[in-house]
Design an enzyme around this catalytic site. Sequence first.
Site: not given
Length: 494
Positions: A259-261
């Site tokens: 994910s974006k993380r």
Amino acid sequence: MSDSSTPVRVRFAPSPTGKLHVGGARTAIFNWAFARANNGTFILRIDDTDPARSTEENTQIILRAMRWLGLDWDEGPEVGGDFGPYKQMERLDIYKKCAMRLWDEGKAYPCFCSAEQLAADKKAAQERHDPFQGYQRRCRHLSREEAEARIAAGEPYVLRIKVPEDRGDVVIHDAVHGDVTFDAKELDDFVIFRSDGTPTYNFTTVVDDAMMGITHVIRGDDHLSNTPRQVMVYEAMGAPVPTFAHISMILGADGKKLSKRHGATSVEEYQAAGYLSDAFVNYLALLGWSPDGETTIVPRDVLAKTFSLDRVSKNPATFDPAKLDWINAEYLANMSDEAFCDQIMVPELAHAGLLASAGDKPRAWLLTLASVVKPRTKHLGDVPGICGMVFGTADTLEYEEKAVKKGLAKEGMHAVLEAAVSKLETLETWTADAIDAALDPVPEELDAKKRLVFQAIRAAVCGNLVSPPLGVVIELVGKDDALARLRRAEELAL
Ligand code: GLU
């Protein structure tokens, strides 16, 4: 199962609710490669039936990303085909007709249960510990007349598929996971058309896959749990069930879903960050597939010949940015100097405003530059930083503070620069080899450390301490300007 003699038809069906993400791109690559390896047809379909979240802008972003990835589709938006339209919102009539046919045939039925009714039924099922807590099939046995009368009276309704009560186990023969068994009893008579008249994903997907003659459905395994429901729709439609291949999730280094993380997740971001399309496709293809468990460089044409579902792993794949960087650097290093010069270096320099066009400099000059920049480039955007200092002049050269401090502002460096000037002033053959040979005796003549001598000359000519080999840089800068740079730097040296 599809007959192995049937020509392969596969599809990638993104929902335009966002950009094309790494996971979607990998699914697209597997579908594309599978089609190519089997002389099949690769279809792009836009699953845009979620009007609240789908946008035309996202569709365009996805199409652009697919083009950048080089995943040419044989049927789909912009290229057409015999099974269109290829955007689901343009197929609403088809879904409607199909749903009505299922109702006519007694395989689907209208349901008038209110949300409150459904909630109450669910609660009651929970209270009596009924293992089945889904839809209680209240409307399944309404007569056609009654249903039609209620519809005519304006009562809101959904359409549900009738899961045969004696259906037993639904076994998915998944090409990646093997046989996966679901108990049909657990499947609700699920909704295929909502009360607002929009069809649901599990319905549209099957209608399209069936009508488009899809032989293999290759998609993320987050859809595995939808598959038994979709099989119910195939069976109701009397359509052959395709072969399913559910591919694993992509995880970040911490074992959590990517994910974006974890950093960049959209294809667009990788393009902007300076990855080569070929390298990026190679890297993504290896997330869950490998030709032999070892090979890491699989060029596009090899992928398109050798991809097979039996070498797809069911274990989650881990996204490893370092490996992507390594593959990218390999692709860059393996380009010819000419290709690197024309496809990468000149456009990057032009983009950075260092060069208006390739015509600004002699071809041989550009190729020499390419030969030293190429091995130092990891991402396309590195190019201006690696060789920016050969552009401009002694007057415009900027000196990095560190280069001044470590390279120039040291006892004895003034004398080094003077010696370099005098060696180069008289040099007649202006080539990297001749320049290197002329500067070579300077440390001994001045009784100075070799490292410090060349650090000073490098700082003077390049403004930094990390540029490509000095002789080549001095050659490319040209005699007059190289001398001017050395003289200018004398002012900064001690
Ligand atoms: N539009 C769905 C998605 O993006 C497609 C799933 C499928 O391939 O059936 O997840």
